[in-house]
Design a protein around this motif. Structure first.
Motif, PDB file in Angstrom:
ATOM      1  N   PRO A  68     -35.754   8.958   4.485  1.00  0.00           N
ATOM      2  CA  PRO A  68     -36.568   7.587   4.418  1.00  0.00           C
ATOM      3  C   PRO A  68     -35.627   6.321   5.205  1.00  0.00           C
ATOM      4  O   PRO A  68     -35.991   5.550   5.874  1.00  0.00           O
ATOM      5  N   PHE A  69     -34.068   6.626   4.710  1.00  0.00           N
ATOM      6  CA  PHE A  69     -33.335   5.773   5.357  1.00  0.00           C
ATOM      7  C   PHE A  69     -33.149   5.943   7.004  1.00  0.00           C
ATOM      8  O   PHE A  69     -32.967   4.978   7.622  1.00  0.00           O
ATOM      9  N   ALA A  70     -33.033   7.248   7.199  1.00  0.00           N
ATOM     10  CA  ALA A  70     -32.912   7.502   8.830  1.00  0.00           C
ATOM     11  C   ALA A  70     -34.226   6.962   9.533  1.00  0.00           C
ATOM     12  O   ALA A  70     -34.006   6.295  10.523  1.00  0.00           O
ATOM     13  N   SER A  71     -35.429   7.042   8.776  1.00  0.00           N
ATOM     14  CA  SER A  71     -36.742   6.633   9.302  1.00  0.00           C
ATOM     15  C   SER A  71     -36.704   5.316   9.614  1.00  0.00           C
ATOM     16  O   SER A  71     -36.956   4.616  10.540  1.00  0.00           O
ATOM     17  N   GLN A  72     -36.326   4.539   8.586  1.00  0.00           N
ATOM     18  CA  GLN A  72     -36.062   2.845   8.621  1.00  0.00           C
ATOM     19  C   GLN A  72     -35.095   2.783   9.636  1.00  0.00           C
ATOM     20  O   GLN A  72     -35.358   1.656  10.401  1.00  0.00           O
ATOM     21  N   GLY A  73     -33.979   3.371   9.800  1.00  0.00           N
ATOM     22  CA  GLY A  73     -33.005   2.885  10.799  1.00  0.00           C
ATOM     23  C   GLY A  73     -33.468   3.162  12.197  1.00  0.00           C
ATOM     24  O   GLY A  73     -33.515   2.223  13.099  1.00  0.00           O
TER      25      GLY A  73
END
Length: 300
Positions: A68-73
């Protein structure tokens, strides 16, 4: 040593593509380079992000937590590019995009002149093809993105609306209906039609709206089905029938008095045009700028 966005993007692409080799192809990198960057990320966090077997790879618990953090980034980087591209007047680079028939032949040419004046160093290569071909070339990284006339579902693609269009009734300049500006649906259905082939975006929008108005499609007197907008225009101009098309595709013929654009009372053939690109690929600043220009351009 701190991790960087490049490593996060590679991790995300491997997870989305399901293999290191597929990610390497999408990112235009060698497979060992992709593997090394993922290993560096794992070393940084001190845990495995993937479970590797001879047949496939799967996200570990830590990998699932990171996704999720990679996607948000990645989403944040795209938004940043979109915002900052508005302040860039000297964009350079080569942009390769695909567009379906109506968009590529009749809509985008009006935009390319103003775009070239605004960004003279941006080189645009436009390929006009059908939606299936666009999806295939995007998947093989032959296109930066595509513009299509109808939404599609694809697990590897991001699809977003970028502009609207409205189809209208098109008749020959000397047709009995040409004396009117607004015609009744029942009157329209008494005349023969020349239509795009079944499965085309234009045909799909027309049929869906007519069904919404309780029209039995078998009522339509279809005398000819043709595979291009240009062919349909020529047939209508020759008096073989009437049709439903985008007014943007008949501007020249209307100006010459060969065709006329009419409104059907109470019927609106609204449609949306969409951009499409790989989820795992960050759009370049020229691509983001192009799409921003499309959305802000005054099409009237």
């Amino acid at each position: 040593m701190a991790f960087n966005f490049h490593q996060l993007h590679i991790f995300y692409t491997v997870a989305e593509r399901g293999s290191f080799s597929a990610a390497a192809q999408a990112l235009h990198m060698t497979q060992p380079a992709v593997t090394m960057q993922v290993q560096s990320l794992e070393d940084h966090f001190g845990t495995k992000l993937f479970h590797r077997t001879t047949k496939k790879i799967e996200l570990s618990e830590a990998g699932h937590a990171l996704m999720p953090f990679a996607s948000q980034g990645i989403h944040l980087m795209r938004e940043t590019d979109a915002v900052m591209s508005r302040f860039t007047d000297t964009l350079a680079g080569r942009l390769v995009l695909g567009a379906s028939n109506t968009i590529g032949e009749y809509v985008l040419p009006r935009l390319l002149g103003p775009l070239g004046q605004r960004y003279p160093h941006m080189k645009v290569m436009l390929k006009v093809m059908n939606t299936t071909q666009i999806l295939d070339e995007i998947s093989r990284n032959q296109l930066d993105f595509g513009l299509i006339e109808a939404p599609v579902e694809h697990p590897d693609m991001t699809i977003k609306p970028v502009m609207q269009d409205e189809l209208k009734l098109i008749v020959p300049g000397n047709h009995p209906l040409a004396t009117q500006e607004i015609v009744q649906l029942s009157d329209m259905l008494t005349y023969p039609f020349v239509l795009r082939e079944k499965g085309s975006g234009t045909r799909q929008v027309m049929e869906e709206e007519l069904i919404r108005h309780h029209v039995d499609l078998s009522q339509i007197q279809t005398v000819m089905e043709l595979g291009s907008t240009g062919a349909v225009k020529s047939a209508v101009e020759a008096g073989l029938g009437i049709t439903i098309l985008s007014p943007s595709s008949v501007k020249h013929e209307v100006a010459l008095g060969l065709l006329k654009v009419l409104t059907i009372e109470g019927v609106s053939f609204q449609r949306q045009f969409y951009s499409i690109h790989l989820k795992s690929t960050l759009l370049t600043i020229p691509a983001v700028t192009f799409l921003q220009f499309v959305q802000e351009y005054e099409w009237v």
